[in-house]
Design an enzyme around this catalytic site. Structure first.
Site, PDB file in Angstrom:
ATOM      1  N   ASN A  97      -1.157   1.318  -4.958  1.00  0.00           N
ATOM      2  CA  ASN A  97      -1.470  -0.041  -4.503  1.00  0.00           C
ATOM      3  C   ASN A  97      -2.001  -0.094  -3.071  1.00  0.00           C
ATOM      4  O   ASN A  97      -2.722  -1.025  -2.721  1.00  0.00           O
ATOM      5  CB  ASN A  97      -0.205  -0.907  -4.615  1.00  0.00           C
ATOM      6  CG  ASN A  97      -0.349  -2.230  -3.910  1.00  0.00           C
ATOM      7  OD1 ASN A  97      -0.971  -3.159  -4.403  1.00  0.00           O
ATOM      8  ND2 ASN A  97       0.239  -2.330  -2.715  1.00  0.00           N
ATOM      9  N   SER A 150      -9.694  -4.085  -7.539  1.00  0.00           N
ATOM     10  CA  SER A 150     -10.006  -5.424  -7.052  1.00  0.00           C
ATOM     11  C   SER A 150     -11.131  -5.963  -7.933  1.00  0.00           C
ATOM     12  O   SER A 150     -11.823  -5.191  -8.612  1.00  0.00           O
ATOM     13  CB  SER A 150     -10.468  -5.362  -5.585  1.00  0.00           C
ATOM     14  OG  SER A 150     -11.102  -6.560  -5.187  1.00  0.00           O
ATOM     15  N   TYR A 163     -15.751  -1.363   1.226  1.00  0.00           N
ATOM     16  CA  TYR A 163     -14.636  -1.794   0.376  1.00  0.00           C
ATOM     17  C   TYR A 163     -15.060  -1.851  -1.085  1.00  0.00           C
ATOM     18  O   TYR A 163     -14.343  -1.382  -1.974  1.00  0.00           O
ATOM     19  CB  TYR A 163     -14.147  -3.160   0.849  1.00  0.00           C
ATOM     20  CG  TYR A 163     -12.928  -3.665   0.122  1.00  0.00           C
ATOM     21  CD1 TYR A 163     -11.651  -3.209   0.448  1.00  0.00           C
ATOM     22  CD2 TYR A 163     -13.039  -4.619  -0.890  1.00  0.00           C
ATOM     23  CE1 TYR A 163     -10.530  -3.669  -0.216  1.00  0.00           C
ATOM     24  CE2 TYR A 163     -11.921  -5.090  -1.556  1.00  0.00           C
ATOM     25  CZ  TYR A 163     -10.672  -4.617  -1.223  1.00  0.00           C
ATOM     26  OH  TYR A 163      -9.559  -5.082  -1.890  1.00  0.00           O
ATOM     27  N   SER A 166     -15.367   1.558  -2.575  1.00  0.00           N
ATOM     28  CA  SER A 166     -14.042   2.174  -2.771  1.00  0.00           C
ATOM     29  C   SER A 166     -13.385   1.649  -4.034  1.00  0.00           C
ATOM     30  O   SER A 166     -12.774   2.411  -4.793  1.00  0.00           O
ATOM     31  CB  SER A 166     -13.146   1.938  -1.553  1.00  0.00           C
ATOM     32  OG  SER A 166     -12.667   0.606  -1.482  1.00  0.00           O
ATOM     33  N   LYS A 167     -13.528   0.364  -4.295  1.00  0.00           N
ATOM     34  CA  LYS A 167     -12.880  -0.220  -5.466  1.00  0.00           C
ATOM     35  C   LYS A 167     -13.622   0.105  -6.756  1.00  0.00           C
ATOM     36  O   LYS A 167     -13.003   0.273  -7.813  1.00  0.00           O
ATOM     37  CB  LYS A 167     -12.724  -1.730  -5.279  1.00  0.00           C
ATOM     38  CG  LYS A 167     -11.764  -2.101  -4.143  1.00  0.00           C
ATOM     39  CD  LYS A 167     -10.380  -1.480  -4.337  1.00  0.00           C
ATOM     40  CE  LYS A 167      -9.382  -1.930  -3.270  1.00  0.00           C
ATOM     41  NZ  LYS A 167      -8.025  -1.367  -3.487  1.00  0.00           N
ATOM     42  N   ILE A 196      -5.655 -13.364  -3.961  1.00  0.00           N
ATOM     43  CA  ILE A 196      -4.192 -13.364  -4.001  1.00  0.00           C
ATOM     44  C   ILE A 196      -3.665 -13.642  -2.597  1.00  0.00           C
ATOM     45  O   ILE A 196      -4.252 -13.199  -1.604  1.00  0.00           O
ATOM     46  CB  ILE A 196      -3.641 -12.008  -4.493  1.00  0.00           C
ATOM     47  CG1 ILE A 196      -4.305 -11.586  -5.816  1.00  0.00           C
ATOM     48  CG2 ILE A 196      -2.122 -12.061  -4.641  1.00  0.00           C
ATOM     49  CD1 ILE A 196      -4.009 -12.453  -6.997  1.00  0.00           C
TER      50      ILE A 196
END
Length: 259
Positions: A97, A150, A163, A166-167, A196
């Site tokens: 996580n 994500s 980002y 990476s996801k 979230i």
């Protein structure tokens, strides 16, 4: 009455590693797994936060240990897993996580530094944790891996390519692991949270959150960390043995909406 089903939905006594467990989705996941009887190792670079997570678990009679671990440090990851084995036993469940949120325009000064730092924590650390836990996960033919990606793992936003990449990598890693490890009874699945309420979104003004949710999210709100944790729990149940390589959206309908 006697049960008609035969598959087990209990994780009681299983050892679960949860990274990024000091807050947000990681903390919610650690708490939920502990509520269900797992022995939880809460890994985080934030020692105080990890200790708070574990303190809440042990206060209600659960079993947990806090392990300080910098996900950018290869050796620290190996040492953390060794400590988990020594204190709780072999790893049955791995929840990858931990992550960092950082982006930059592709032509920005320092872009490559941002790229390297984000890929190291968000993607390379997940691979390294899987490798460190792999013998444990394979030993009984029922290991479980959940990698937190994500909605950026299946879509993209501007000025956020480190980002986003990476996801996307997390989703690719998950599918590759599912194909490679399925023969050993180890399942690998990814969860893709949308907006979230976590520390990553904490600096966004409430008015901006509400506006975004009304415009983009059919549920018309941000999600709660436990709503993500509940899906993670479902994927690590012994009964979830035929769910492998799945990419599960937890985004209130964000990705389903066309505009």
């Amino acid at each position: 009455m006697a049960r008609l089903s035969r598959l087990n939905r209990s994780i009681a006594g299983r050892v679960a590693v949860v990274t990024g467990a000091a807050s947000g989705m990681g903390r919610a996941t650690a708490w939920l797994l502990a509520d269900e009887g797992a022995k939880v190792a809460a890994l985080d670079v934030n020692s105080d936060g990890a200790s708070e997570t574990v303190g809440a678990i042990t206060e209600v009679g659960g079993t947990a240990t806090a392990v300080v671990c910098d996900m950018a440090d290869h050796l620290a990851i190996e040492q953390a897993v060794a400590r988990v084995r020594a204190e709780l036993g072999p790893v049955d469940i791995l929840i990858n996580n931990a992550g960092v949120a950082a982006g930059a325009p592709v032509d920005a000064a320092g872009y490559e530094d941002v790229w390297a730092a984000v890929l190291e924590v968000n993607l390379a650390a997940q691979m390294r944790l899987v490798r460190a836990c792999l013998d444990d996960l394979k030993r009984n033919g029922d290991g479980r891996i959940v990698n937190v990606a994500s909605t950026e793992g299946i879509m993209a936003t501007s000025h956020n390519s480190p980002y986003t990449v990476s996801k996307h990598g997390v989703v690719g890693l998950t599918r590759a692991l599912a194909v490679e490890l399925g023969q050993y009874g180890v399942t690998a699945n990814a969860v893709c949270p949308g907006p979230i309420r976590t520390a990553m979104t904490g600096d966004i003004p409430e008015e901006a959150k509400e506006k975004y949710a009304r415009r983009r999210v059919p549920a018309r709100r941000y999600g709660d960390p436990e709503e993500v944790a509940q899906i993670t729990l479902s994927l690590v149940l012994p009964a979830a043995s035929f769910i492998n390589g799945a990419v599960v959206l937890v985004d209130g309908g964000l990705h389903a909406k066309s505009n």
